[in-house]
Design a protein around this motif. Structure first.
Motif, mmCIF file in Angstrom:
data_model
loop_
_atom_site.group_PDB
_atom_site.id
_atom_site.type_symbol
_atom_site.label_atom_id
_atom_site.label_comp_id
_atom_site.label_asym_id
_atom_site.label_seq_id
_atom_site.Cartn_x
_atom_site.Cartn_y
_atom_site.Cartn_z
ATOM 1 N N ARG A 116 38.721 45.957 28.175
ATOM 2 C CA ARG A 116 40.298 45.754 28.707
ATOM 3 C C ARG A 116 40.943 46.911 28.937
ATOM 4 O O ARG A 116 42.026 46.909 30.090
ATOM 5 C CB ARG A 116 41.075 44.941 27.410
ATOM 6 C CG ARG A 116 40.258 43.338 27.212
ATOM 7 C CD ARG A 116 41.090 42.910 25.932
ATOM 8 N NE ARG A 116 40.493 41.337 25.757
ATOM 9 C CZ ARG A 116 41.022 40.827 24.767
ATOM 10 N NH1 ARG A 116 42.040 41.384 23.996
ATOM 11 N NH2 ARG A 116 40.584 39.450 24.565
ATOM 12 N N TYR B 35 39.984 47.820 32.522
ATOM 13 C CA TYR B 35 40.563 47.092 33.599
ATOM 14 C C TYR B 35 42.129 47.208 33.765
ATOM 15 O O TYR B 35 42.664 47.040 34.717
ATOM 16 C CB TYR B 35 40.282 45.440 33.318
ATOM 17 C CG TYR B 35 38.699 44.951 33.513
ATOM 18 C CD1 TYR B 35 38.018 45.681 34.235
ATOM 19 C CD2 TYR B 35 38.196 44.150 32.486
ATOM 20 C CE1 TYR B 35 36.506 45.394 34.319
ATOM 21 C CE2 TYR B 35 37.030 43.756 32.783
ATOM 22 C CZ TYR B 35 36.086 44.297 33.513
ATOM 23 O OH TYR B 35 34.706 44.023 33.853
ATOM 24 N N PHE B 36 42.733 47.415 32.669
ATOM 25 C CA PHE B 36 44.280 47.645 32.617
ATOM 26 C C PHE B 36 44.279 48.802 33.478
ATOM 27 O O PHE B 36 45.279 49.083 34.276
ATOM 28 C CB PHE B 36 44.655 47.896 31.239
ATOM 29 C CG PHE B 36 46.262 48.346 31.106
ATOM 30 C CD1 PHE B 36 47.192 47.323 31.327
ATOM 31 C CD2 PHE B 36 46.286 49.624 30.708
ATOM 32 C CE1 PHE B 36 48.516 47.911 31.191
ATOM 33 C CE2 PHE B 36 47.799 49.996 30.902
ATOM 34 C CZ PHE B 36 48.735 49.086 31.358
ATOM 35 N N THR C 131 44.167 48.269 37.136
ATOM 36 C CA THR C 131 45.237 47.362 37.270
ATOM 37 C C THR C 131 46.421 48.447 37.434
ATOM 38 O O THR C 131 47.231 48.244 38.585
ATOM 39 C CB THR C 131 45.451 46.306 36.306
ATOM 40 O OG1 THR C 131 44.433 45.572 36.207
ATOM 41 C CG2 THR C 131 46.742 45.349 36.964
ATOM 42 N N PHE D 247 46.130 50.513 40.667
ATOM 43 C CA PHE D 247 46.483 49.449 41.859
ATOM 44 C C PHE D 247 47.989 49.310 42.083
ATOM 45 O O PHE D 247 48.468 49.316 43.251
ATOM 46 C CB PHE D 247 45.647 48.249 41.818
ATOM 47 C CG PHE D 247 45.751 47.283 42.970
ATOM 48 C CD1 PHE D 247 45.632 47.533 44.142
ATOM 49 C CD2 PHE D 247 46.459 46.167 42.512
ATOM 50 C CE1 PHE D 247 45.684 46.664 45.358
ATOM 51 C CE2 PHE D 247 46.644 45.280 43.635
ATOM 52 C CZ PHE D 247 46.281 45.471 44.888
ATOM 53 N N ALA D 248 48.742 48.899 41.058
ATOM 54 C CA ALA D 248 50.223 48.816 41.201
ATOM 55 C C ALA D 248 50.804 50.232 41.624
ATOM 56 O O ALA D 248 51.848 50.067 42.387
ATOM 57 C CB ALA D 248 50.814 48.256 40.036
ATOM 58 N N SER E 230 44.692 47.781 49.373
ATOM 59 C CA SER E 230 44.125 46.765 48.493
ATOM 60 C C SER E 230 42.715 46.591 48.814
ATOM 61 O O SER E 230 42.022 46.505 47.860
ATOM 62 C CB SER E 230 44.936 45.319 48.856
ATOM 63 O OG SER E 230 46.234 45.465 48.369
#
Length: 448
Positions: A8, A11-12, A15, A18-19, A107
């Motif tokens: 987790r 993956y966080f 993420t 990416f943001a 992306s």
């Protein structure tokens, strides 16, 4: 090592990065080719709609209503995706169109970072070295910057990076479904950068020699033949469907495209090693030198260590995966040799061969692992501190440059480029910094 043990958290982290990338994508200027690329996409959509009888359904701009698409040499799949995104998000005016393109570009690039992390994690059987490999991929300043606005070189790089995982699974597990996915991805990548046609040949050799243990025990299994047939079927289908320029005359147009790209008629000059050299007369060392001067030195050191150790592994056959190591080595060396041999015109650094970077990152990761393991054996009590220290030493310089040079990370040179790199090499050949120049004028000049 349980530093990165929780999925987790990982993956966080992806993420979150990416943001951040999506947020900062608005800062990059428009490169020379983006308008023409978009126009090429519109022409292809109009052509596809005409062939499939969808002219009354799709909203085709009037100025591209009935095009006879020219044989340009690259497929429109990324452009079609961008135009579809414009329709989906109801984007119309120029500024927002190009900012959306940069978001789509990033992306795809970032997705490839994550999938390549999954490959490295699987190959090295380690989350830690999978993440370190992803950092080598993500934190190369010029590769990162091109990931926002380069609609060909960055996209072909990203798709090839994504294809390496299914290629490896096909090789390791003899998985038919993975061979289909591999063929699909490699086919799409070839339509964007045709020189990638060498990858299928390397993969076929990899499968044939995957059972080669010694000279007296070479065999080809029926499943190997099936895998190659499925791979080639998916590959050819993918190339044909992704390349409308081939639809009405596949073989003829493919020959035209290949001829154009191998001897592209660009008559400009390159600033290379302080001299202006014609694009059609670059020396054999053009690509290797550009890679050396635009890659962080710590990355190069890891690459050298990984390549040398791989040679030892292959010669001594200490690793069961030595065939795949040979495949990865050929992945970056073959195009460099071919380009030097056929004397293909080159310009704007090594961007035309960005697709070799995932293969290079593989050996960077392996080299980092070798250096860490060697130091850990010497200083067993400090293995965790050694890992953190190596990470800081390896990535601190490129991270500092990425933040300090934003949004001009693509003009990165290391110490090997000389005290003033822009006297020796081209800098902002995409001219994206014109955005900053125009912004400065708007803020500092009050005249209408």
């Amino acid at each position: 090592m349980k530093i990165f043990s929780k999925k987790r958290v990982i993956y966080f982290g992806f993420t979150f990065l990416f943001a951040i990338g999506l947020y900062f994508s608005k800062d990059f200027g428009i490169s020379w080719d983006e308008h023409e690329h978009r126009k090429h996409g519109q022409q292809n959509i109009a052509y596809i709609s005409r062939v499939l009888g969808l002219e009354n359904i799709l909203d085709i701009p009037q100025h591209v209503k009935n095009p006879d698409i020219s044989v340009i040499g690259y497929g429109p799949i990324f452009e079609i995706l961008c135009l579809a995104s414009e329709k989906l998000f109801l984007v119309e005016d120029g500024k927002n169109v190009y900012q959306l393109r940069h978001k789509v570009n990033f992306s795809i690039y970032f997705l490839s970072v994550f999938i390549f992390y999954l490959f490295l994690k699987l190959f090295f059987n380690s989350q830690v070295f999978g993440l370190i490999g992803a950092m080598f991929y993500l934190l190369n300043p010029i590769i990162l910057a091109h990931g926002f606005f380069n609609a060909k070189d960055s996209i072909s790089l990203a798709i090839i990076a994504c294809s390496i995982l299914p290629l490896y699974l096909t090789y390791r597990n003899k998985n038919i479904s993975m061979s289909l996915i591999s063929g699909l991805l490699v086919g799409i990548a070839i339509t964007i950068r045709l020189p990638l046609i060498y990858i299928p040949f390397l993969f076929i050799l990899l499968i044939f020699f995957s059972n080669f243990n010694n000279r007296s025990n070479f065999k080809v299994e029926v499943k190997d033949v099936k895998i190659i047939i499925y791979f080639l079927t998916a590959l050819i289908t993918s190339i044909f469907l992704s390349f409308p320029e081939l639809w009405h005359a596949p073989l003829k147009n493919f020959q035209i495209i290949f001829g154009k790209l191998s001897q592209y008629p660009w008559s400009g000059n390159n600033l290379y090693l302080g001299k202006l050299i014609p694009a059609f007369n670059v020396p054999w060392h053009y690509i290797p030198v550009w890679i050396v001067v635009t890659t962080p030195i710590t990355f190069l050191m890891a690459f050298i260590a990984g390549t040398l150790k791989s040679f030892v592994d292959v010669i001594n056959r200490k690793e069961k995966s030595h065939s795949f190591q040979i495949f990865m080595f050929a992945g970056f060396i073959v195009p460099i040799v071919i380009i030097a041999f056929i004397k293909s015109p080159l310009y704007n650094g090594w961007r035309h061969t960005f697709f070799i970077y995932p293969f290079i990152v593989f050996f960077m990761t392996y080299g980092f692992q070798i250096i860490y393991q060697w130091l850990s054996l010497k200083f067993t009590r400090y293995s965790t501190k050694i890992l953190y220290g190596l990470i800081i030493i390896t990535f601190s310089n490129p991270i500092f440059f990425i933040f300090s040079a934003h949004p001009n990370q693509h003009v990165y040179f290391n110490k090997f480029a000389g005290p003033d790199p822009l006297e020796n090499f081209e800098g902002d050949y995409w001219a994206t910094s014109m955005r900053q120049a125009v912004d400065w004028i708007a803020k500092n000049d009050s005249r209408n």
